[in-house]
Design an enzyme around this catalytic site. Structure first.
Site, PDB file in Angstrom:
ATOM      1  N   GLU A 129       0.874  -1.178   0.000  1.00  7.71           N
ATOM      2  CA  GLU A 129       0.000   0.000   0.000  1.00  7.71           C
ATOM      3  C   GLU A 129       0.903   1.218   0.000  1.00  7.71           C
ATOM      4  O   GLU A 129       1.576   1.500   0.986  1.00  7.71           O
ATOM      5  CB  GLU A 129      -0.909  -0.042   1.229  1.00  7.71           C
ATOM      6  CG  GLU A 129      -1.953  -1.131   1.123  1.00  7.71           C
ATOM      7  CD  GLU A 129      -2.203  -1.842   2.436  1.00  7.71           C
ATOM      8  OE1 GLU A 129      -2.247  -1.160   3.459  1.00  7.71           O
ATOM      9  OE2 GLU A 129      -2.335  -3.076   2.422  1.00  7.71           O
ATOM     10  N   CYS A 144      -1.261   9.608   2.800  1.00  7.32           N
ATOM     11  CA  CYS A 144      -1.273   9.036   1.439  1.00  7.32           C
ATOM     12  C   CYS A 144      -2.579   9.399   0.744  1.00  7.32           C
ATOM     13  O   CYS A 144      -2.643   9.443  -0.472  1.00  7.32           O
ATOM     14  CB  CYS A 144      -1.095   7.528   1.508  1.00  7.32           C
ATOM     15  SG  CYS A 144      -2.273   6.745   2.614  1.00  7.32           S
TER      16      CYS A 144
END
Ligand code: NAD
Length: 514
Positions: A212, A246
């Site tokens: 991720e 993010c």
């Protein structure tokens, strides 16, 4: 044995008993540990502040408040998924041949979790809780920038869970590399460059990995958006955690029709948000976590200015404390600027003015990243149509990246944001492997077992016709009867063949060419 290998070995020895106590007992213990974390939230707030400089309210709202809620959410997701279940195998296998099949999900063994620094506590929730609930042991490698937060999280689990089920491996990238060598599955959260290396090594070792990685999220502001609410939402998701998220909005595409008004609202808000130490409740934007990230932010802003961007607010850290960077609004940005093309990971928002929503969607997709995007409009149908064309893991209408806090929603990306899926039943793939059990209750041998003969050949050929032209077989009773008779004869033929213990002379012909 080297230290990391030793941790994994101890975790591996503890795992079977942890798996053996069953889901309900595991859920009870993980929940108890999460409740203890919540009760002890003052301690973790202090540690987050000391290690990351993060705003106290942000640390509370998006990290310290989370563990119990997250575990409860994950228990709801995992309980039905991890239950052994019957599979709907084809009817002929079930009814005529007495078979049934069941699926269970078996833990991988020891799951490694390698984490970044931007949410020093919250970043463990998505991988560690489901890994444990699924029956794995876990070795956590916190970021070298926030080791004490990682230790606090693991200690709270260790106090409640059986010994050695959860371990912590502290250190830098070398420790992460070492962990990758020994675990049975890995969840990596971090930068694209490291994620690539980790995924490559896991591929070589043939272990499942979830990567991720970074993001460079786009927001699209349509002409019919509620501009006040949109300005509040976009500002929040751009500056939240000083942009070190993010899922932060880094580029906002604003249609020309409302661009002047909307940008003026952003400008006014950015200018009034207060920058200061994370411990101070009367500031809004806290300093950044580390000097390396701050240097990237400064380089991106300088590049944008050099290429013609207009600094409406911020852009210089003069007069600010260590690691502080002001909320920065850049107008007239375009692709080709680093601030638009790359992940900046700081309190900077790039405004790209566009003719219409079509141009906005095209440009939003012109990115190496694909984590989140958002569309801000009052027209849900139109928003939904635009959302379908955006190439990311999650699109939000009139909000952004909120699903990250919801265990039931997959958190995933595409392109350089990585192929990992965190949260939701889909994430269980990395923590468990499927194991199938076939149970045969038939007293007859299966018709296609040895020995081969003409009956079996006919059954095969008639099956082809039954599949392609069922009526041609069913409407010709002679053919159908022959098919059924061959099917009934076969088990007897097989039984006769295998009942032969070698004491009777065999009269079986050697050749059975069809
Ligand atoms: P990073 O890649 O530098 O480090 C992440 C972790 O990997 C650290 O624990 C580090 O010690 C370890 N590591 C470094 N080299 C390694 C190697 N060769 N093998 C194994 N482990 C190694 O990332 P960072 O700077 O800590 O984090 C910031 C990045 O994380 C940003 O790009 C951000 O977008 C991303 N991020 C993504 C998500 C998501 O869910 N997609 C969430 C949070 C952060």
């Amino acid at each position: 044995m080297r230290p990391v290998e030793e941790l994994v070995t101890r975790a591996r020895a503890a795992q079977p008993a942890w798996q053996g106590i069953g889901f309900a007992a595991r859920a009870r213990l993980v929940k108890r540990a999460a409740a203890a974390m919540l009760a002890d939230h003052e301690a973790i707030l202090r540690l987050i502040r000391e290690e990351s400089g993060k705003h106290a309210i942000e640390a509370l709202m998006s990290e310290a408040l989370g563990p119990l809620d997250f575990v409860n959410g994950w228990i709801k997701v995992a309980r039905p998924e991890l239950r052994r279940r019957r599979l709907a195998i084809p009817l002929p296998f079930r009814l005529l041949m007495g078979k049934r099949a069941e699926l269970e999900r078996v833990p991988r063994g020891v799951v490694g979790v390698i984490s970044p620094w931007n949410y020093p506590l919250g970043v463990f929730f998505k991988p560690v809780f489901p890994a444990l609930l699924s029956g794995n042991a876990v070795v956590v490698k916190p970021s070298e920038h926030t080791p004490r937060c990682g230790a606090w999280f693991v200690e709270h689990l260790q106090r409640v869970l059986p010994v050695d089920v959860v371990q912590v491996a502290q250190g830098d990238g070398a420790v992460g590399r070492e962990l990758t060598e020994h675990v049975d599955a890995l969840v990596f959260t971090g930068s694209v460059a490291t994620g690539r290396k980790v995924a490559k090594r896991c591929g070589e070792r043939l272990i499942p990995v979830s990567v991720e990685l970074g993001g460079n999220d786009a927001a699209i502001v349509c002409a019919d958006a509620d501009l006040v609410r949109t300005a509040a939402g976009v500002t929040n998701w751009a500056l939240h955690n000083s942009g070190q998220n993010c899922g932060a909005i880094e580029r906002v595409y604003v249609v020309d029709a409302i661009a002047d008004r909307f940008v003026a609202m952003l400008r006014s808000a950015f200018a009034r948000l207060r920058v200061g130490p994370g411990a101070d409740l009367d500031v809004d934007v806290s300093p950044m976590n580390n000097a390396a990230q701050l240097a990237i932010v400064e380089a991106h802003v300088a590049d944008a200015v050099e290429k013609g961007a207009e600094v409406l607010v911020g852009g210089s850290r003069e007069g600010l404390g260590e690691l502080a960077y002001p909320p920065t609004l850049l107008d007239r940005c375009r692709h080709g600027m680093r601030v638009v093309d790359e992940e900046t990971f700081g309190p900077v928002l790039a405004v790209v003015r566009v003719r219409d929503e079509q141009e906005a969607v095209r440009l939003a997709n012109e990115s190496r990243y694909g984590l989140n995007a958002s569309i801000w409009t009052r027209d849900v149908a139109r928003g939904r149509a635009l959302a379908e064309r955006i190439d990311v893991g999650t699109v939000s209408l009139n909000n952004h990246a909120l699903t990250g806090a919801m265990p039931v929603c997959p958190w995933s990306g595409t392109k350089d944001s990585g192929s990992g899926v965190a949260n939701s039943a889909l994430a269980l793939q990395v923590f468990t492997r499927p194991k199938t059990l076939l149970i045969d209750t038939s007293s007859k041998p299966d018709p296609f077992w040895f020995p081969f003969d003409r009956d079996l050949w006919r059954i095969g050929k008639d099956t082809v016709d039954l599949l392609l032209r069922p009526l041609a077989v069913v409407l010709r009773p002679g053919r159908l009867l022959r098919f059924l008779a061959a099917g009934l004869r076969r088990p007897k033929t097989i039984r006769r063949f295998f009942a032969d213990d070698g004491r009777q002379p065999s009269n079986r012909r050697r050749s059975a060419r069809p």
